[in-house]
Scaffold this motif. Structure first.
Motif, PDB file in Angstrom:
ATOM      1  N   ALA A  21       5.212  -0.173   9.082  1.00  0.00           N
ATOM      2  CA  ALA A  21       3.878  -0.013   9.666  1.00  0.00           C
ATOM      3  C   ALA A  21       3.085   1.060   8.923  1.00  0.00           C
ATOM      4  CB  ALA A  21       3.989   0.334  11.152  1.00  0.00           C
ATOM      5  N   CYS A 288       5.642  -5.261   2.380  1.00  0.00           N
ATOM      6  CA  CYS A 288       4.519  -4.351   2.620  1.00  0.00           C
ATOM      7  C   CYS A 288       4.304  -3.435   1.422  1.00  0.00           C
ATOM      8  CB  CYS A 288       4.767  -3.514   3.869  1.00  0.00           C
ATOM      9  SG  CYS A 288       4.870  -4.495   5.365  1.00  0.00           S
TER      10      CYS A 288
ATOM     11  N   VAL B 100       1.863   1.310  15.762  1.00  0.00           N
ATOM     12  CA  VAL B 100       2.421   0.064  15.217  1.00  0.00           C
ATOM     13  C   VAL B 100       1.657  -1.129  15.777  1.00  0.00           C
ATOM     14  CG1 VAL B 100       4.491  -1.335  14.955  1.00  0.00           C
ATOM     15  CG2 VAL B 100       4.685   1.138  15.042  1.00  0.00           C
ATOM     16  N   ILE B 103      -1.771  -1.531  14.045  1.00  0.00           N
ATOM     17  CA  ILE B 103      -1.584  -2.031  12.681  1.00  0.00           C
ATOM     18  C   ILE B 103      -1.218  -3.517  12.709  1.00  0.00           C
ATOM     19  CG2 ILE B 103      -0.080  -1.885  10.639  1.00  0.00           C
ATOM     20  CD1 ILE B 103      -1.891   0.418  10.668  1.00  0.00           C
ATOM     21  N   CYS B 104      -0.292  -3.876  13.610  1.00  0.00           N
ATOM     22  CA  CYS B 104       0.169  -5.270  13.657  1.00  0.00           C
ATOM     23  C   CYS B 104      -0.967  -6.206  14.043  1.00  0.00           C
ATOM     24  CB  CYS B 104       1.318  -5.422  14.646  1.00  0.00           C
ATOM     25  SG  CYS B 104       2.861  -4.864  13.948  1.00  0.00           S
TER      26      CYS B 104
END
Lengths: 427, 165
Positions: A21, A288, B100, B103-104
């Motif tokens: 992330a 990523c 998270v 962002i996801c």
């Protein structure tokens, strides 16, 4: 604004945000700042499906999880004991060899200490080794064998270097074979250190017995062909590494489920899940990172790093020394696979600029990471050993410290003696 | 009550993911071995096998990563977390989950656009299968991971708070 966001991301990373992330966030931020369409992130992730040889990662890992779920560790230990146990300090050396073989076959997931530690620790202490010595020996041997074939981290290194390009080219067979000598050197030096420690008061030796070796050989007769299959498969040139991985996975599956019957069919979904959760973490970060690396390359960051380093360091050897320090630190805070994926794209252009062979760089990288596994404060094997042997982590720091110094010496040797790593490489 | 039904739904979903993962991994092994047998035994191979296996790697990775999100098992640097006192730990872990999650969802939206684009201007991934069908797992992965972290944000991450003692 951008700087604020970067600081925030770094803060989140060190607070324990999932790395994928953080990296994804950094890429989104970078592309947004450069007014690139953010869908590029998805395209980069889809590039996982364009990466050759990547299937060797899940397949070898699955095979490794199968081996660690069955009694392979016991059979292998018995065999190594029957073969090498007669030597002076036989049992301690057996421990090192057994750990190395097991790590090579199962990948570097920390499973070695779990599977072998419980068998080795009591027998080492019973044989007369000091408790602290035995604890340190097992903790530091848990990552031994990282460089031996098929070496999943080395395969990943090769895949990343190929993805980055950067003008580095080599054969995969050569890359994997190059880990052998440095890996063996580590085992050799560890064994020499064990002998040196006990030079004044040798531990009682056991006798070599043919019948025991025969029994041990017969018990492990189905697993013994596995390393041979892997080695011949990779080095004969008939198959790609990923194909060898598929055959190894199928072979291990068949022997553990049908012949040894130590894994039941209904256990399989669980084993698959656990193996894939581990691999997925790595591949996701890889996906990523590829987006992030491309952003950095667009922004000329590797060139800037290179120029900056070149300005301050002019010799290849100083660079290598600093690289060692940096990698040791990295290995202590970061999982080996994540470290590979994130750092290799950035240092490969720099290292090539200093005239370091890409294969040599890979070996240096992994040799440092191997020590990182038990470097305080957070080396993973310290915690696994602490959990497994119910000892405070502090005690394990101290116990494994002398071994760390010894292996550091080997790492320096590997770093400054490129010929050792490049022995099999056609120049 | 609502939390419990969400949890049941989540567990059901995880079950489907596990079955799918099992199928994907075994297909991967099967395809690779079949290809070797065909090539060495019969002198020919399936043209799209390699591409298919690579798609399976992508799928196995993203399905595995969805499952990793369920228990927050993603790779992270958690030195600092180990040192935090319990009372800040819950706040920090919730903040991380929120991060998270955001962002996801951003990534999910943009991956959806990528898949849509592929759908409108189709390419072939392997054999007759279009790329958009193979890439559809990407937005799905981000949505499910985002939702799972949203759930962790609401209920807190029990696994972590109990483990760090």
């Amino acid at each position: 604004m951008i700087y604020l966001a970067i600081i925030l991301l770094l803060l989140l990373m060190f607070c324990g945000a999932p790395l994928f992330a953080v990296i994804l966030g950094a890429s989104l931020l970078g592309f947004y700042a450069n007014e690139v369409d953010l869908s590029v992130v998805a395209i980069e992730l889809y590039n996982i499906a364009e990466t050759p040889l990547l299937s060797s990662l899940p397949l070898f890992t699955f095979a490794g999880y199968l081996l660690s779920e069955s009694n392979t560790s016991q059979r292998m230990l018995r065999l190594v004991k029957a073969t090498f146990g007669w030597m002076p300090d036989g049992l301690a050396i057996v421990a090192v060899i057994a750990c190395a073989v097991f790590t090579a076959l199962t990948g570097a997931s920390g499973v070695t200490i779990v599977a072998l530690g419980a068998l080795l620790l009591p027998s080492l202490i019973k044989a007369g080794y000091k408790e602290r010595f035995s604890l340190g020996l097992i903790t530091s041997s848990g990552s031994m064998g990282l460089l031996l074939p098929p070496s999943i981290p080395l395969i990943l290194y090769g895949i990343i270097v190929q993805q980055v390009g950067a003008g580095a080219s080599f054969d995969f067979d050569e890359l994997i074979l190059s880990g052998v000598l440095p890996g063996l050197l580590m085992i050799f030096v560890m064994s020499a250190y064990i002998l040196w420690v006990h030079r004044a008061e040798p531990v009682e030796r056991t006798e070599f017995k043919w019948p025991e070796l025969k029994v041990a050989l017969r018990q492990a007769s189905w697993e013994l062909p596995l390393p041979i299959l892997i080695l011949v498969g990779i080095f004969s040139g008939v198959m790609a590494v990923s194909e060898v991985a598929a055959i190894a996975a199928l072979y291990v599956l068949l022997i553990e489920v049908i012949i040894y019957r130590e894994i039941k069919l209904n256990q399989l979904p669980d084993i698959v899940t656990r193996a894939m959760i581990m691999v997925a973490g790595i591949i996701l970060i890889l996906g990523c990172s590829m987006a992030f690396t491309n952003f950095l390359i667009d922004a000329q960051v590797p060139n800037m790093i290179f120029d900056w380093i070149k300005e301050h360091i002019d010799s290849k050897w100083t660079f290598l020394l600093l690289l060692n320090v940096f990698l040791l630190f990295l290995g202590a805070i970061l999982d080996i696979f994540a470290a590979l994926v994130i750092v290799v794209p950035l240092i490969i252009p720099v290292a090539l600029g200093f005239g370091i062979h890409p294969i040599h760089l890979g070996i240096i990288f992994l040799a440092n990471m191997q020590i990182g596994y038990f470097t305080p404060p957070v080396g993973m094997n310290l915690f696994i050993a602490s959990y497994r042997f119910k000892r405070p982590v502090n005690e394990l720091y101290q116990a494994s410290f002398p071994f760390m110094i010894v292996l550091l010496g080997v790492v320096l040797l590997i770093t400054y003696w490129p010929a050792l790593s490049l022995f099999f490489v056609e120049q | 009550m609502l939390l419990n039904s969400i949890r049941t739904l989540d567990n059901g979903l995880a079950r489907i993911e596990k079955i799918l993962l099992f199928i994907v991994v075994f297909t991967m092994i099967g395809m690779a071995v079949l290809q070797i047998i065909l090539r060495n035994g019969f002198g020919f191979g399936i043209v799209w096998a390699e591409s298919f296996i690579r798609i399976l790697v992508l799928w196995s990775a993203l399905i595995g990563a969805m499952l990793a999100a369920k228990t927050n098992e993603h790779i992270k640097i958690d030195v600092a977390l180990h040192k935090l006192p319990e009372k800040y730990l819950t706040i920090v872990t919730r903040l991380l989950s929120l991060f998270v999650c955001i962002i996801c969802f951003i990534a999910a939206y943009h991956s959806y656009l990528f898949v849509l684009e592929e759908y409108n201007f189709p390419n072939t991934a392997f054999s007759q299968v279009p790329t958009w069908a193979c890439a559809a797992i990407i937005p799905l992965f981000f949505v499910i991971t985002g939702l799972r972290y949203f759930f962790l944000l609401i209920v807190g991450d029990q696994s972590r708070t109990s483990e760090t003692s």
